[in-house]
Write a protein that holds these residues in place. Structure first.
Motif, mmCIF file in Angstrom:
data_model
loop_
_atom_site.group_PDB
_atom_site.id
_atom_site.type_symbol
_atom_site.label_atom_id
_atom_site.label_comp_id
_atom_site.label_asym_id
_atom_site.label_seq_id
_atom_site.Cartn_x
_atom_site.Cartn_y
_atom_site.Cartn_z
ATOM 1 N N ALA A 1 -12.847 1.591 2.184
ATOM 2 C CA ALA A 1 -12.737 0.183 2.584
ATOM 3 C C ALA A 1 -13.297 -0.742 1.504
ATOM 4 N N ASP A 2 -14.477 -0.434 0.996
ATOM 5 C CA ASP A 2 -15.074 -1.274 -0.046
ATOM 6 C C ASP A 2 -14.256 -1.226 -1.333
ATOM 7 N N HIS A 3 -13.768 -0.041 -1.689
ATOM 8 C CA HIS A 3 -12.986 0.082 -2.917
ATOM 9 C C HIS A 3 -11.669 -0.677 -2.789
ATOM 10 N N LEU A 4 -11.015 -0.577 -1.632
ATOM 11 C CA LEU A 4 -9.777 -1.322 -1.404
ATOM 12 C C LEU A 4 -10.034 -2.817 -1.465
ATOM 13 N N SER A 5 -11.138 -3.266 -0.894
ATOM 14 C CA SER A 5 -11.480 -4.696 -0.965
ATOM 15 C C SER A 5 -11.664 -5.128 -2.409
ATOM 16 N N HIS A 6 -12.398 -4.326 -3.186
ATOM 17 C CA HIS A 6 -12.630 -4.654 -4.587
ATOM 18 C C HIS A 6 -11.316 -4.710 -5.368
ATOM 19 N N LEU A 7 -10.483 -3.705 -5.216
ATOM 20 C CA LEU A 7 -9.239 -3.674 -5.981
ATOM 21 C C LEU A 7 -8.287 -4.794 -5.578
ATOM 22 N N VAL B 1 0.306 -3.832 -5.892
ATOM 23 C CA VAL B 1 0.714 -2.506 -5.457
ATOM 24 C C VAL B 1 -0.481 -1.578 -5.659
ATOM 25 N N LEU B 2 -0.883 -0.899 -4.590
ATOM 26 C CA LEU B 2 -2.042 -0.013 -4.648
ATOM 27 C C LEU B 2 -1.653 1.409 -4.280
ATOM 28 N N ALA B 3 -2.151 2.377 -5.064
ATOM 29 C CA ALA B 3 -1.842 3.795 -4.893
ATOM 30 C C ALA B 3 -2.923 4.483 -4.077
ATOM 31 N N PHE B 4 -2.541 5.074 -2.957
ATOM 32 C CA PHE B 4 -3.528 5.694 -2.085
ATOM 33 C C PHE B 4 -4.324 6.800 -2.771
ATOM 34 N N GLY B 5 -3.653 7.760 -3.369
ATOM 35 C CA GLY B 5 -4.351 8.915 -3.942
ATOM 36 C C GLY B 5 -5.367 8.521 -4.994
ATOM 37 N N VAL B 6 -4.968 7.638 -5.899
ATOM 38 C CA VAL B 6 -5.878 7.197 -6.962
ATOM 39 C C VAL B 6 -7.056 6.438 -6.358
ATOM 40 N N CYS B 7 -6.780 5.515 -5.440
ATOM 41 C CA CYS B 7 -7.856 4.725 -4.837
ATOM 42 C C CYS B 7 -8.825 5.597 -4.049
ATOM 43 N N ALA B 8 -8.307 6.528 -3.273
ATOM 44 C CA ALA B 8 -9.169 7.402 -2.478
ATOM 45 C C ALA B 8 -10.017 8.298 -3.372
ATOM 46 N N ALA B 9 -9.408 8.834 -4.430
ATOM 47 C CA ALA B 9 -10.153 9.704 -5.351
ATOM 48 C C ALA B 9 -11.240 8.925 -6.078
ATOM 49 N N GLU B 10 -10.933 7.703 -6.505
ATOM 50 C CA GLU B 10 -11.935 6.875 -7.188
ATOM 51 C C GLU B 10 -13.087 6.545 -6.256
ATOM 52 N N THR C 1 -1.964 4.517 -11.339
ATOM 53 C CA THR C 1 -3.196 3.762 -11.517
ATOM 54 C C THR C 1 -3.599 3.225 -10.146
ATOM 55 N N ASN C 2 -4.756 2.621 -10.038
ATOM 56 C CA ASN C 2 -5.232 2.189 -8.732
ATOM 57 C C ASN C 2 -4.481 0.964 -8.199
ATOM 58 N N VAL C 3 -4.379 -0.081 -9.026
ATOM 59 C CA VAL C 3 -3.721 -1.311 -8.584
ATOM 60 C C VAL C 3 -2.900 -1.896 -9.726
ATOM 61 N N LEU C 4 -1.739 -2.388 -9.370
ATOM 62 C CA LEU C 4 -0.897 -3.122 -10.309
ATOM 63 C C LEU C 4 -0.717 -4.531 -9.764
ATOM 64 N N SER C 5 -0.760 -5.509 -10.651
ATOM 65 C CA SER C 5 -0.540 -6.902 -10.278
ATOM 66 C C SER C 5 0.711 -7.391 -10.988
ATOM 67 N N PHE C 6 1.583 -8.010 -10.225
ATOM 68 C CA PHE C 6 2.818 -8.558 -10.773
ATOM 69 C C PHE C 6 2.879 -10.046 -10.468
ATOM 70 N N PRO C 7 2.370 -10.884 -11.387
ATOM 71 C CA PRO C 7 2.429 -12.331 -11.159
ATOM 72 C C PRO C 7 3.882 -12.800 -11.073
ATOM 73 N N ALA C 8 4.129 -13.747 -10.183
ATOM 74 C CA ALA C 8 5.461 -14.329 -10.070
ATOM 75 C C ALA C 8 5.722 -15.188 -11.294
ATOM 76 N N ALA C 9 6.979 -15.334 -11.624
ATOM 77 C CA ALA C 9 7.352 -16.172 -12.767
ATOM 78 C C ALA C 9 6.752 -17.560 -12.602
ATOM 79 N N GLY C 10 6.009 -17.991 -13.596
ATOM 80 C CA GLY C 10 5.370 -19.298 -13.540
ATOM 81 C C GLY C 10 4.051 -19.312 -12.797
ATOM 82 N N LEU D 1 0.876 -1.167 0.000
ATOM 83 C CA LEU D 1 0.000 0.000 0.000
ATOM 84 C C LEU D 1 0.916 1.221 0.000
ATOM 85 N N THR D 2 0.938 1.918 -1.117
ATOM 86 C CA THR D 2 1.906 2.992 -1.303
ATOM 87 C C THR D 2 1.234 4.241 -1.845
#
Length: 150
Positions: A98-104, A80-89, A61-70, A41-42
């Protein structure tokens, strides 16, 4: 194991239970799947940097997903979730943070599990899975056009 690291204290200032919410949503999205996830949470600047470096998009952006190799256990990947973007959305959509963070978080974990939304059929299936998981968590359907009225 679901590990939550809080780099931007704005998360806990706005949402003291942020780490617990992420853990709960990630566990619900994982279901019976096995594997570890790290969620960071950054702030917007950190996400903007990652988005530019790994996706060629020089904006936060709101959330980034980085799948591990394989994408296999034990480590499935990182979120990785961005506070400002998530709060504004959340504010713009009339949702609680809370609901938006759960969804993302659910959305990001599903990406780590291989789900995607690049084509219409994939998007519909992924959204349906998100809705079902969020309903079990007591979170309103984030895709309803009148979700702000709930």
């Amino acid at each position: 194991m679901i590990e939550v690291e809080i780099e931007d204290e704005a998360w806990t200032a706005a949402l003291p239970a942020a780490a617990a919410l992420v853990e709960r949503a990630a566990a619900a999205a994982l279901g019976p799947a096995q594997g570890d996830i790290v969620a960071l949470l950054t702030d917007d600047a950190a996400v903007r940097d990652l988005n530019a470096r790994f996706r060629g998009k020089d904006r936060p952006t709101n959330v980034l997903s980085f799948p591990a190799a394989g994408s296999a256990a034990p480590h499935l990947g990182d979120l990785v979730l961005a506070f400002g973007v998530c709060a504004a959305e959340a504010d713009a959509q009339g949702k609680t943070l809370a609901d938006h963070l759960s969804h993302l978080t659910v959305h990001g974990v599903l990406h780590l599990l291989g789900r995607d939304h690049e084509i219409a059929a994939e998007a519909e299936a992924m959204e349906a899975e998100e809705r079902a998981i969020l309903a079990r968590l007591g979170v309103a359907d984030p895709y309803r056009s009148d979700a702000a009225d709930v």
